[in-house]
Design an enzyme around this catalytic site. Sequence first.
Site, PDB file in Angstrom:
ATOM      1  N   GLY A  14      12.173 -10.907  15.006  1.00 10.74           N
ATOM      2  CA  GLY A  14      13.182 -10.075  14.362  1.00 10.74           C
ATOM      3  C   GLY A  14      12.717  -9.302  13.144  1.00 10.74           C
ATOM      4  N   ASN A  16      11.848  -6.223  13.192  1.00 11.69           N
ATOM      5  CA  ASN A  16      12.522  -4.917  13.280  1.00 11.69           C
ATOM      6  C   ASN A  16      13.988  -5.019  12.878  1.00 11.69           C
ATOM      7  OD1 ASN A  16      10.791  -2.595  14.332  1.00 11.69           O
ATOM      8  ND2 ASN A  16      10.134  -4.325  15.592  1.00 11.69           N
ATOM      9  N   MET A  92      13.542  -8.725  25.040  1.00 15.21           N
ATOM     10  CA  MET A  92      12.589  -8.826  26.144  1.00 15.21           C
ATOM     11  C   MET A  92      13.273  -9.026  27.505  1.00 15.21           C
ATOM     12  SD  MET A  92       9.854  -8.239  24.601  1.00 15.21           S
ATOM     13  CE  MET A  92       9.169  -8.290  22.949  1.00 15.21           C
ATOM     14  N   ILE A  94      14.784  -6.456  30.691  1.00 10.21           N
ATOM     15  CA  ILE A  94      15.020  -5.072  31.142  1.00 10.21           C
ATOM     16  C   ILE A  94      16.467  -4.953  31.616  1.00 10.21           C
ATOM     17  CG2 ILE A  94      14.404  -3.351  32.886  1.00 10.21           C
ATOM     18  CD1 ILE A  94      11.512  -4.294  32.652  1.00 10.21           C
ATOM     19  N   ASN A 109      15.737   1.907  21.931  1.00 12.08           N
ATOM     20  CA  ASN A 109      14.756   0.828  21.981  1.00 12.08           C
ATOM     21  C   ASN A 109      13.535   1.222  21.159  1.00 12.08           C
ATOM     22  OD1 ASN A 109      13.352  -1.538  23.033  1.00 12.08           O
ATOM     23  ND2 ASN A 109      12.187  -0.136  24.331  1.00 12.08           N
ATOM     24  N   HIS A 111       9.520   0.755  21.034  1.00 12.38           N
ATOM     25  CA  HIS A 111       8.393   0.326  21.871  1.00 12.38           C
ATOM     26  C   HIS A 111       7.094   0.493  21.068  1.00 12.38           C
ATOM     27  CE1 HIS A 111       6.231  -0.632  25.486  1.00 12.38           C
ATOM     28  NE2 HIS A 111       5.405   0.345  25.187  1.00 12.38           N
ATOM     29  N   GLU A 149      17.851   4.000  33.012  1.00  8.92           N
ATOM     30  CA  GLU A 149      17.522   3.049  34.073  1.00  8.92           C
ATOM     31  C   GLU A 149      16.011   2.890  34.283  1.00  8.92           C
ATOM     32  OE1 GLU A 149      18.956   5.912  34.326  1.00  8.92           O
ATOM     33  OE2 GLU A 149      17.887   7.085  35.833  1.00  8.92           O
ATOM     34  N   ALA A 181       4.546   1.976  11.474  1.00 16.59           N
ATOM     35  CA  ALA A 181       5.345   2.813  12.380  1.00 16.59           C
ATOM     36  C   ALA A 181       6.719   2.210  12.674  1.00 16.59           C
ATOM     37  CB  ALA A 181       4.583   3.059  13.682  1.00 16.59           C
ATOM     38  N   GLU A 182       6.752   1.045  13.306  1.00 15.78           N
ATOM     39  CA  GLU A 182       8.036   0.519  13.807  1.00 15.78           C
ATOM     40  C   GLU A 182       9.094   0.377  12.719  1.00 15.78           C
ATOM     41  OE1 GLU A 182       7.896  -2.770  16.620  1.00 15.78           O
ATOM     42  OE2 GLU A 182       5.757  -2.463  16.850  1.00 15.78           O
TER      43      GLU A 182
END
Length: 210
Positions: A14, A16, A92, A94, A109, A111, A149, A181-182
């Site tokens: 966590g 992020n 995690m 999809i 999201n 990535h 999707e 970055a994130e």
Amino acid sequence: MLKVRIAVLVSGGGTNLQALIDAQKQRKLRSGEIVLVLSNNANAYALTRARENGIKTEVVVKTERDNEVFEREVIRVLKENKIDFIVLAGFMSILSENFTSLYKNRIINIHPSLIPSFCGKGYYGIKVHEAALKYGVKVTGATVHFVNEIPDGGEIILQKSVPVKNGDTPEILQRRVMERAEWIILPRACEKVCKDIQREMKEEKEKENL
Ligand code: GAR
């Protein structure tokens, strides 16, 4: 003005989520408010971070459930909490088309690579950085995108590059991508999209009052 009700979906540490909480405290994230943190893992440290900051938490575990049952339960919780906008921050699992189409342009999201490199099914967490090092790229980074999707296939909102250095291990590179970055682009993208949703919500309300 009415704030966008945000749910952050998590599975692990966590960091992020923490960046989002910090941005909210600093009012860099101000068009929306994190009202729920939902985890598919009861042991996720992200849940502790949420509780320490007075944010409601929910756990929906996938084990022994098929994906449809799992997603139905997640949707129920989101509806119950009147969620307008979903942020996947190290989540995690999809999401199926059934789910993503319910929240069109309402899910983002983070990535840990520069999409379209090292993304899609099987590329998550440390695996992304292992693949980047194996390929030998000299630049990597992170991407925030809308979720549709196609895994990691939705419209890109923000990207930020990060150098790969000699001697990097996947763990060292992962940390650099997070720090440089994130944790920067996720709160920024979140505010950007919330602002747009807030405008739409306002326009809808005005229409209703006509
Ligand atoms: C982050 O690096 C995030 O980008 C990645 O997992 C990590 C979660 O860390 N997400 C993905 O790989 C999704 N495909 P966190 O729990 O400390 O935020």
